[in-house]
Design a protein around this motif. Sequence first.
Motif, PDB file in Angstrom:
ATOM      1  N   SER A  13       0.817  -1.232  -0.145  1.00  0.00           N
ATOM      2  CA  SER A  13      -0.083   0.119  -0.063  1.00  0.00           C
ATOM      3  C   SER A  13       0.796   1.256   0.141  1.00  0.00           C
ATOM      4  O   SER A  13       0.361   2.379  -0.352  1.00  0.00           O
ATOM      5  CB  SER A  13      -0.919   0.144   1.267  1.00  0.00           C
ATOM      6  N   THR A  14       2.139   1.260   0.474  1.00  0.00           N
ATOM      7  CA  THR A  14       2.955   2.515   0.387  1.00  0.00           C
ATOM      8  C   THR A  14       3.732   2.379  -0.861  1.00  0.00           C
ATOM      9  O   THR A  14       4.688   3.449  -1.034  1.00  0.00           O
ATOM     10  CB  THR A  14       4.043   2.322   1.602  1.00  0.00           C
ATOM     11  N   GLY A  15       3.695   1.364  -1.802  1.00  0.00           N
ATOM     12  CA  GLY A  15       4.630   1.462  -3.059  1.00  0.00           C
ATOM     13  C   GLY A  15       5.760   0.595  -3.006  1.00  0.00           C
ATOM     14  O   GLY A  15       6.249   0.475  -3.960  1.00  0.00           O
ATOM     15  N   SER A  16       5.968   0.107  -1.874  1.00  0.00           N
ATOM     16  CA  SER A  16       7.049  -0.688  -1.724  1.00  0.00           C
ATOM     17  C   SER A  16       6.933  -2.016  -2.395  1.00  0.00           C
ATOM     18  O   SER A  16       6.040  -2.574  -2.210  1.00  0.00           O
ATOM     19  CB  SER A  16       7.539  -1.055   0.179  1.00  0.00           C
ATOM     20  N   PRO A  17       8.162  -2.524  -2.985  1.00  0.00           N
ATOM     21  CA  PRO A  17       7.998  -3.728  -3.633  1.00  0.00           C
ATOM     22  C   PRO A  17       7.778  -4.979  -2.853  1.00  0.00           C
ATOM     23  O   PRO A  17       8.356  -5.262  -1.685  1.00  0.00           O
ATOM     24  CB  PRO A  17       9.616  -3.958  -4.356  1.00  0.00           C
ATOM     25  N   VAL A  18       7.001  -5.913  -3.255  1.00  0.00           N
ATOM     26  CA  VAL A  18       6.630  -7.274  -2.609  1.00  0.00           C
ATOM     27  C   VAL A  18       6.382  -8.299  -3.672  1.00  0.00           C
ATOM     28  O   VAL A  18       5.837  -8.314  -4.659  1.00  0.00           O
ATOM     29  CB  VAL A  18       5.297  -7.062  -1.871  1.00  0.00           C
ATOM     30  N   SER A  19       7.303  -9.462  -3.433  1.00  0.00           N
ATOM     31  CA  SER A  19       7.190 -10.478  -4.279  1.00  0.00           C
ATOM     32  C   SER A  19       5.767 -11.356  -3.972  1.00  0.00           C
ATOM     33  O   SER A  19       5.112 -11.330  -2.915  1.00  0.00           O
ATOM     34  CB  SER A  19       8.320 -11.467  -4.043  1.00  0.00           C
ATOM     35  N   LEU A  20       5.519 -11.991  -5.045  1.00  0.00           N
ATOM     36  CA  LEU A  20       4.401 -12.949  -4.967  1.00  0.00           C
ATOM     37  C   LEU A  20       4.388 -14.090  -3.834  1.00  0.00           C
ATOM     38  O   LEU A  20       3.351 -14.357  -3.051  1.00  0.00           O
ATOM     39  CB  LEU A  20       3.860 -13.759  -6.209  1.00  0.00           C
ATOM     40  N   ARG A  21       5.586 -14.545  -3.725  1.00  0.00           N
ATOM     41  CA  ARG A  21       6.035 -15.208  -2.604  1.00  0.00           C
ATOM     42  C   ARG A  21       5.606 -14.789  -1.504  1.00  0.00           C
ATOM     43  O   ARG A  21       4.990 -15.222  -0.605  1.00  0.00           O
ATOM     44  CB  ARG A  21       7.565 -15.661  -2.824  1.00  0.00           C
TER      45      ARG A  21
END
Length: 183
Positions: A145-153
């Motif tokens: 929600s802050t735009g930080s990257p997150v992997s599908l994992r």
Amino acid sequence: MASLQHRADLFLDPAEDPRAGGPTLGDERATLTEFLRGQRLTLQLKCEGLDAEQLARRAVEPSTMSLLGLLRHMAEVERGWFRRRFAGLDAPRRYQSEAEPDGDFDGAVPDPAVVDEAWTAWREEVAFSEQFTRETDLGFVGADSTGSPVSLRELLVHMIEEYARHNGHADLLRERIDGRLGQ
């Protein structure tokens, strides 16, 4: 005085539990998706067999938490993560808004039409999430929600945690409604 139930009393006959099975030596994808499937089924099981009034029943004042609210909340969570943040779709929120940030819980009223819509919404969002997960590499990067990257994992691990936390709430809500204990 009513007799107390014990934690050893089962919510379901183990032979009828749809969460049984699945890979025990699966690869990473199979393990993550099976654990998430089990958590989703747990929420479904906690809500099954209840009427609209029971599903909308609040835990205790002043809480707005109910099983119906949890179902609506998880539909919103699935939609936010998988449709909006990862698939990049322009998918408006189902229940929450700036004017009503707790609309998922506040709108969980004892109306059969509201219940039917919530089940439809949750099932649609789960189906989308499952398809997206099947078709997408676990290393795919979306954003929180802050735009930080997150992997599908990482998202799958987060969703397991999100459901597990709310399933603990669901255990207590269900026990308060009809005395059925967690499993």
